[in-house]
Design a protein around this motif. Sequence first.
Motif, mmCIF file in Angstrom:
data_model
loop_
_atom_site.group_PDB
_atom_site.id
_atom_site.type_symbol
_atom_site.label_atom_id
_atom_site.label_comp_id
_atom_site.label_asym_id
_atom_site.label_seq_id
_atom_site.Cartn_x
_atom_site.Cartn_y
_atom_site.Cartn_z
ATOM 1 N N LEU A 135 8.741 -9.019 -0.862
ATOM 2 C CA LEU A 135 8.250 -8.425 0.504
ATOM 3 C C LEU A 135 8.520 -8.805 1.780
ATOM 4 O O LEU A 135 9.355 -7.906 2.661
ATOM 5 N N ALA A 137 -0.972 -2.917 -2.708
ATOM 6 C CA ALA A 137 -0.206 -3.528 -2.831
ATOM 7 C C ALA A 137 -1.193 -3.370 -4.660
ATOM 8 O O ALA A 137 -2.121 -5.362 -4.740
ATOM 9 N N ALA A 152 10.969 -2.555 1.103
ATOM 10 C CA ALA A 152 9.771 -3.260 1.299
ATOM 11 C C ALA A 152 9.274 -3.036 -0.461
ATOM 12 O O ALA A 152 8.202 -2.125 -0.054
ATOM 13 N N ARG A 153 9.165 -3.660 -1.479
ATOM 14 C CA ARG A 153 9.128 -3.862 -2.866
ATOM 15 C C ARG A 153 8.797 -4.744 -3.603
ATOM 16 O O ARG A 153 9.652 -6.055 -2.895
ATOM 17 N N TRP A 178 1.268 -3.352 7.370
ATOM 18 C CA TRP A 178 1.819 -3.748 6.454
ATOM 19 C C TRP A 178 2.578 -5.448 7.153
ATOM 20 O O TRP A 178 2.876 -6.259 5.970
ATOM 21 N N VAL A 210 2.171 -9.001 5.183
ATOM 22 C CA VAL A 210 3.437 -9.949 4.397
ATOM 23 C C VAL A 210 3.300 -10.637 4.860
ATOM 24 O O VAL A 210 3.017 -12.246 4.997
#
Length: 152
Positions: free
Chosen positions: A90, A48, A98-99, A5, A9
Amino acid sequence: MTTLWDNFVASSGVDAALLAESAGDPATMTGLGYVAFRIALSSLGIGAEPIGKLAMAIERGIDRQAGLDGARQTQLTLAIAMLHAAFVQLANPDKSGARVEDLPLAETAAALDDALAGVGAVALPAAPRRFVPPDKAQGSGPTVAPVGFVWV
């Protein structure tokens, strides 16, 4: 330890920043379709999906850039800014993780797709012609057996 992840990002965030920096310059944007496509594939691969769909719409917009008028170009620029804002969020998670919040990613992708309706993409080269072996009756060359796929 860096996670998948974190790598996603970081690398896609750099790509989104590159798109955002180039968004006002159609000449520069023309060569960046692959960047949006790379973001889309990475996003869809990691789960995502709203970000991936937005990036795919942006890639389609870049492919059709030559035919975009001012309003459509503005819609593409707004979509790129939205994509970049998503990666900024993010990259800065809070304690809950994270969102992306308060960014209408799906709506922006749909609006860009609607704006691109009727705008043609750059023409691709014609598909290569299929090889046809010489006629056996003419005796003009070696006989070619048909090729097929066989699991071994």
